[in-house]
Write an enzyme that holds these catalytic residues in place. Structure first.
Site, PDB file in Angstrom:
ATOM      1  N   ARG A   1       0.826  -1.203   0.000  1.00  0.00           N
ATOM      2  CA  ARG A   1       0.000   0.000   0.000  1.00  0.00           C
ATOM      3  C   ARG A   1       0.862   1.255   0.000  1.00  0.00           C
ATOM      4  NH1 ARG A   1      -1.992   2.382   4.442  1.00  0.00           N
ATOM      5  NH2 ARG A   1      -1.929   0.472   5.666  1.00  0.00           N
TER       6      ARG A   1
ATOM      7  N   TYR B   1     -14.701  16.266 -18.266  1.00  0.00           N
ATOM      8  CA  TYR B   1     -15.160  14.887 -18.238  1.00  0.00           C
ATOM      9  C   TYR B   1     -16.364  14.745 -17.307  1.00  0.00           C
ATOM     10  CZ  TYR B   1     -14.956   9.918 -16.907  1.00  0.00           C
ATOM     11  OH  TYR B   1     -15.255   8.614 -16.632  1.00  0.00           O
TER      12      TYR B   1
ATOM     13  N   ASP C   1      -5.728  17.827 -16.928  1.00  0.00           N
ATOM     14  CA  ASP C   1      -5.949  16.449 -17.372  1.00  0.00           C
ATOM     15  C   ASP C   1      -5.413  16.354 -18.799  1.00  0.00           C
ATOM     16  OD1 ASP C   1      -6.944  14.068 -18.409  1.00  0.00           O
ATOM     17  OD2 ASP C   1      -8.874  14.228 -17.387  1.00  0.00           O
TER      18      ASP C   1
ATOM     19  N   LYS D   1      -6.522   4.953 -20.825  1.00  0.00           N
ATOM     20  CA  LYS D   1      -6.718   5.361 -22.218  1.00  0.00           C
ATOM     21  C   LYS D   1      -5.447   5.091 -23.036  1.00  0.00           C
ATOM     22  CE  LYS D   1     -10.743   6.953 -20.864  1.00  0.00           C
ATOM     23  NZ  LYS D   1     -10.651   6.858 -19.403  1.00  0.00           N
TER      24      LYS D   1
END
Length: 403
Positions: free
Chosen positions: A61, A113, A187, A212
């Site tokens: 983690r 988005y 972004d 993507k």
């Protein structure tokens, strides 16, 4: 300077990009068996020679060998100092929003988005975070909208699905000139560091949906934040290992693998999309085409200044209503109807029913998300096959010739 000593500008491709993709973060001497391909470290725990002595990694983690390899590669691509990989792009965006406290203000570009819009309206609002959506193409509007409590500015270098290009350098300069302490984040998922490096243009943080183009194979959900700001990185790192929004070791391995062909894939995406966009622009049943590679794009000057190429996302308005656009997608044979983009196969979406369905009718109309807007993610197939498929689908849709 580049590694080979040549000067790079943001609108010139980095000559070392392919080399960085293949080698950044890869050092076989670090692995037990000198693996040329970095191994997947599936262990969640790591041995220490003495209590409290941490050499390398302690708990997955907090850090993992293969995640570190991926982050080093991301750092190299964007001329950055720090990177954090997340379990999804939305996890990365959420981490940025979590930097804000109740009463803090976030300024966001209006055409973002749908997931970002939903995060702010459904979650950030209830946490007491204030935000405004404004037109980032107007610098005066940005300055006017900055408040004394504004802490974060968020926008996209290329919007989806309208392909609106924002001047990353101007936005960064205007915001930092107004208040140097405001974090400017962009972004850059749809452009990728192959075609643009926003840190070189003055932003503080870059967000990527690695799902993507960066991974490029429609099989992994991941995100990342990249920055040169150590204080910001330290805060984000603490937030990440505390909340646990980390990617799996296998996912990191897969994205690292996908990155190796990013530059090759982006060139083919660009070639195919340019051909498809040109075909659509001349079609009698198509009203308008949105693609950064077209000379007709309304922000051509900005594109030429800050991009070194074009992705594979094309959107267009077919001459008809919701029945026509729906029938067109249903008639496609090579394109898959799905909400994602940026991968090797060609995809099609109807934003009003899919990616932007959470917006009200009024919000969709005001931003140009009309019923006849179709978005394509052009893949790596032979471009003429894609054109032929689109032609038969347009004819089958019942679309009329434009006047």
């Amino acid at each position: 300077m580049c590694d080979n000593g040549s000067v790079t500008k943001n609108n010139v491709k980095d000559p070392n990009f392919g080399t960085k993709l293949v080698h950044a973060g890869h050092n076989p001497a670090e692995w037990t068996y000198n693996d040329v391909v970095p191994p997947i470290a599936m262990s969640t725990i790591f041995n220490s020679r003495s209590p409290g002595v941490i050499e390398g990694f302690e708990y997955t983690r907090c850090g993992n060998p293969i995640r570190s390899v991926l982050e080093k590669c991301l750092i190299a691509l964007d001329h950055a100092e720090y990177a954090l990989a997340y379990s999804s792009g939305m996890a990365a965006i959420s981490s940025m929003v979590n930097l804000l406290a109740p009463g803090d203000h976030m300024l966001c570009s209006s055409d973002v988005y749908g997931g970002t819009y939903r995060l702010l309206n459904k979650m950030a609002k209830h946490a007491g975070i204030l935000f405004d959506f404004v037109d980032f193409s107007d610098m005066a509007t940005i300055v006017k909208s900055i408040r004394p409590n504004t802490k974060l500015v968020w926008f996209e270098s290329l919007s989806n699905p309208l392909m609106i290009v924002l001047d990353v350098q101007k936005v960064s300069e205007v915001v930092h000139r107004t208040r140097a302490d405001i974090i400017v984040a962009v972004d850059n998922s749809f452009v990728t560091p192959y075609f643009q490096r926003p840190l070189d243009l003055g932003v503080d943080v870059i967000m990527y949906s690695l799902s993507k183009y960066m991974n490029g194979h429609s099989d992994i959900i991941m995100g990342a934040l990249v920055t040169n700001n150590k204080d910001l990185y330290d805060k984000l790192y603490v937030f990440q290992y505390t909340s646990g929004n980390v990617p799996s070791s296998f996912d990191c391995y897969m994205v690292n693998r996908g990155l190796k062909t990013l530059h090759v894939r982006m060139e083919r995406h660009m070639k195919n999309a340019t051909a498809v966009a040109g075909y659509l622009e001349s079609h009698q049943k198509v009203l308008r085409v949105n693609y950064t590679g077209l000379a007709s794009h309304r922000q051509r000057e900005i594109i030429e200044k800050q991009f070194t190429g074009h992705n594979g996302i094309v959107s267009f308005y077919v001459n008809g209503g919701i029945g026509v656009s729906t029938k067109l997608l249903e008639s496609l044979k090579l394109f898959c109807i799905t909400c994602s983009l940026g991968c090797y196969e060609s995809l099609a979406a109807l934003p009003c029913k899919m990616t932007h369905a959470s917006l009200t009718d009024e919000e969709r109309q005001s931003t140009g998300i009309h019923d006849n807007l179709i978005r394509l993610s052009i893949g790596l197939e032979y471009y003429q096959d894609l054109i032929d498929d689109l032609e038969q689908a347009i004819q089958a849709s019942g679309a009329e010739d434009k006047c």
